[in-house]
Design a protein around this motif. Structure first.
Motif, PDB file in Angstrom:
ATOM      1  N   HIS A  60       0.849  -1.191   0.000  1.00  0.00           N
ATOM      2  CA  HIS A  60       0.000   0.000   0.000  1.00  0.00           C
ATOM      3  C   HIS A  60       0.882   1.236   0.000  1.00  0.00           C
ATOM      4  O   HIS A  60       1.916   1.267   0.658  1.00  0.00           O
ATOM      5  CB  HIS A  60      -0.899   0.034   1.240  1.00  0.00           C
ATOM      6  N   ASN A  76      -3.741   7.386  -2.204  1.00  0.00           N
ATOM      7  CA  ASN A  76      -3.548   6.072  -1.608  1.00  0.00           C
ATOM      8  C   ASN A  76      -3.846   5.038  -2.685  1.00  0.00           C
ATOM      9  O   ASN A  76      -4.886   5.099  -3.334  1.00  0.00           O
ATOM     10  CB  ASN A  76      -4.493   5.891  -0.418  1.00  0.00           C
ATOM     11  N   TYR A  77      -2.920   4.109  -2.894  1.00  0.00           N
ATOM     12  CA  TYR A  77      -3.117   3.101  -3.931  1.00  0.00           C
ATOM     13  C   TYR A  77      -2.400   1.814  -3.534  1.00  0.00           C
ATOM     14  O   TYR A  77      -1.504   1.812  -2.686  1.00  0.00           O
ATOM     15  CB  TYR A  77      -2.635   3.611  -5.288  1.00  0.00           C
ATOM     16  N   TYR A  80      -4.005  -4.389  -6.753  1.00  0.00           N
ATOM     17  CA  TYR A  80      -5.332  -4.988  -6.679  1.00  0.00           C
ATOM     18  C   TYR A  80      -5.323  -6.406  -7.256  1.00  0.00           C
ATOM     19  O   TYR A  80      -6.057  -7.264  -6.793  1.00  0.00           O
ATOM     20  CB  TYR A  80      -6.305  -4.097  -7.444  1.00  0.00           C
ATOM     21  N   MET A  85      -3.202  -1.888 -10.462  1.00  0.00           N
ATOM     22  CA  MET A  85      -3.080  -1.089  -9.255  1.00  0.00           C
ATOM     23  C   MET A  85      -4.461  -0.462  -9.043  1.00  0.00           C
ATOM     24  O   MET A  85      -5.140  -0.113 -10.011  1.00  0.00           O
ATOM     25  CB  MET A  85      -2.017  -0.002  -9.440  1.00  0.00           C
ATOM     26  N   LYS A  86      -4.862  -0.302  -7.793  1.00  0.00           N
ATOM     27  CA  LYS A  86      -6.134   0.366  -7.492  1.00  0.00           C
ATOM     28  C   LYS A  86      -5.847   1.664  -6.755  1.00  0.00           C
ATOM     29  O   LYS A  86      -5.189   1.668  -5.715  1.00  0.00           O
ATOM     30  CB  LYS A  86      -7.056  -0.508  -6.645  1.00  0.00           C
ATOM     31  N   LEU A  87      -6.365   2.745  -7.301  1.00  0.00           N
ATOM     32  CA  LEU A  87      -6.300   4.046  -6.651  1.00  0.00           C
ATOM     33  C   LEU A  87      -7.504   4.132  -5.724  1.00  0.00           C
ATOM     34  O   LEU A  87      -8.642   4.177  -6.179  1.00  0.00           O
ATOM     35  CB  LEU A  87      -6.327   5.160  -7.697  1.00  0.00           C
ATOM     36  N   ASP A  88      -7.245   4.127  -4.426  1.00  0.00           N
ATOM     37  CA  ASP A  88      -8.325   4.120  -3.446  1.00  0.00           C
ATOM     38  C   ASP A  88      -8.719   5.533  -3.030  1.00  0.00           C
ATOM     39  O   ASP A  88      -9.878   5.796  -2.738  1.00  0.00           O
ATOM     40  CB  ASP A  88      -7.902   3.305  -2.224  1.00  0.00           C
ATOM     41  N   VAL A 109       0.858   8.651  -9.672  1.00  0.00           N
ATOM     42  CA  VAL A 109       0.327   7.307  -9.442  1.00  0.00           C
ATOM     43  C   VAL A 109       0.507   6.454 -10.693  1.00  0.00           C
ATOM     44  O   VAL A 109       0.860   5.269 -10.599  1.00  0.00           O
ATOM     45  CB  VAL A 109      -1.147   7.366  -8.987  1.00  0.00           C
ATOM     46  N   SER A 113       2.711   3.083 -10.595  1.00  0.00           N
ATOM     47  CA  SER A 113       2.032   1.837 -10.976  1.00  0.00           C
ATOM     48  C   SER A 113       2.809   1.124 -12.074  1.00  0.00           C
ATOM     49  O   SER A 113       2.979  -0.106 -12.026  1.00  0.00           O
ATOM     50  CB  SER A 113       0.602   2.139 -11.440  1.00  0.00           C
ATOM     51  N   LEU A 121      -4.643   0.836 -14.197  1.00  0.00           N
ATOM     52  CA  LEU A 121      -5.003   1.477 -12.935  1.00  0.00           C
ATOM     53  C   LEU A 121      -6.519   1.531 -12.884  1.00  0.00           C
ATOM     54  O   LEU A 121      -7.158   1.927 -13.871  1.00  0.00           O
ATOM     55  CB  LEU A 121      -4.426   2.891 -12.854  1.00  0.00           C
ATOM     56  N   LEU A 123     -10.085   2.535 -10.333  1.00  0.00           N
ATOM     57  CA  LEU A 123     -10.562   3.331  -9.206  1.00  0.00           C
ATOM     58  C   LEU A 123     -12.076   3.316  -9.198  1.00  0.00           C
ATOM     59  O   LEU A 123     -12.708   2.928 -10.182  1.00  0.00           O
ATOM     60  CB  LEU A 123     -10.042   4.763  -9.284  1.00  0.00           C
TER      61      LEU A 123
END
Length: 167
Positions: A60, A76-77, A80, A85-88, A109, A113, A121, A123
């Motif tokens: 994270h 915050n990423y 996943y 990658m997941k951008l949270d 990001v 990533s 990516l 989200l």
């Protein structure tokens, strides 16, 4: 010209990011979700303990955008899937919207990533959040699916999942 930097958040940055989240959410989300849901989500996801856990969790990232020595935004990423990658979270102080700083943080990001070997990516964005949708679409994202997730407390996140190829 402002001194701007993006770097990993530290434990010392957590109280500032938590407070900044409250400013951003209370300015942006009324009308999209209820004040009760705003308070619930801030308490659930932006309390100092939750934020500290994020920076301590392997894989994270919580990166802060600094301007003239002050944290004004954050992302915050996390990985996943093997290729995504997941951008949270990606938020910027409301006074700085429309100046390219959010896109700068998003580009950061993208770069991180790619360095991690991800080819996409993803989200989630609230379906009614037209401002964010326009920004993400302008930055090359497309809608992958529509979801509605129960987050407890009688609240849901009614979102679009967006994705961008990083190839």
């Amino acid at each position: 010209m402002s001194d701007i930097a993006i770097r990993p958040a530290t434990a010392a940055d957590i109280p500032v990011i938590s407070e900044l989240a409250g400013v951003i959410w209370r300015a942006h989300y009324p009308g999209l979700i209820t004040h009760e849901q705003i308070d619930y989500m801030l308490a659930q996801r932006y309390n100092p303990i939750a934020l500290a856990e994020e920076i301590e969790t392997v894989g994270h990232r919580l990166d802060a955008l600094w301007m003239d020595g002050v944290i004004v935004g954050y992302a915050n990423y996390f990985r996943y899937s093997p290729t995504e990658m997941k951008l949270d979270k990606l938020y910027l102080h409301p006074d700085l919207h429309g100046q390219g700083h959010g896109s700068r943080l998003l580009e950061h990001v993208f770069d991180e990533s790619r360095k991690a070997g991800c080819s996409a990516l993803i989200l989630c964005v609230n379906k009614g959040n037209e401002k964010a949708m326009k920004s993400y679409l302008r930055n090359g994202f497309s809608v992958r699916e529509s979801i509605c997730v129960d987050i407890g407390g009688g609240f849901v996140m009614d979102d679009f999942v967006l994705e961008k190829s990083l190839a």
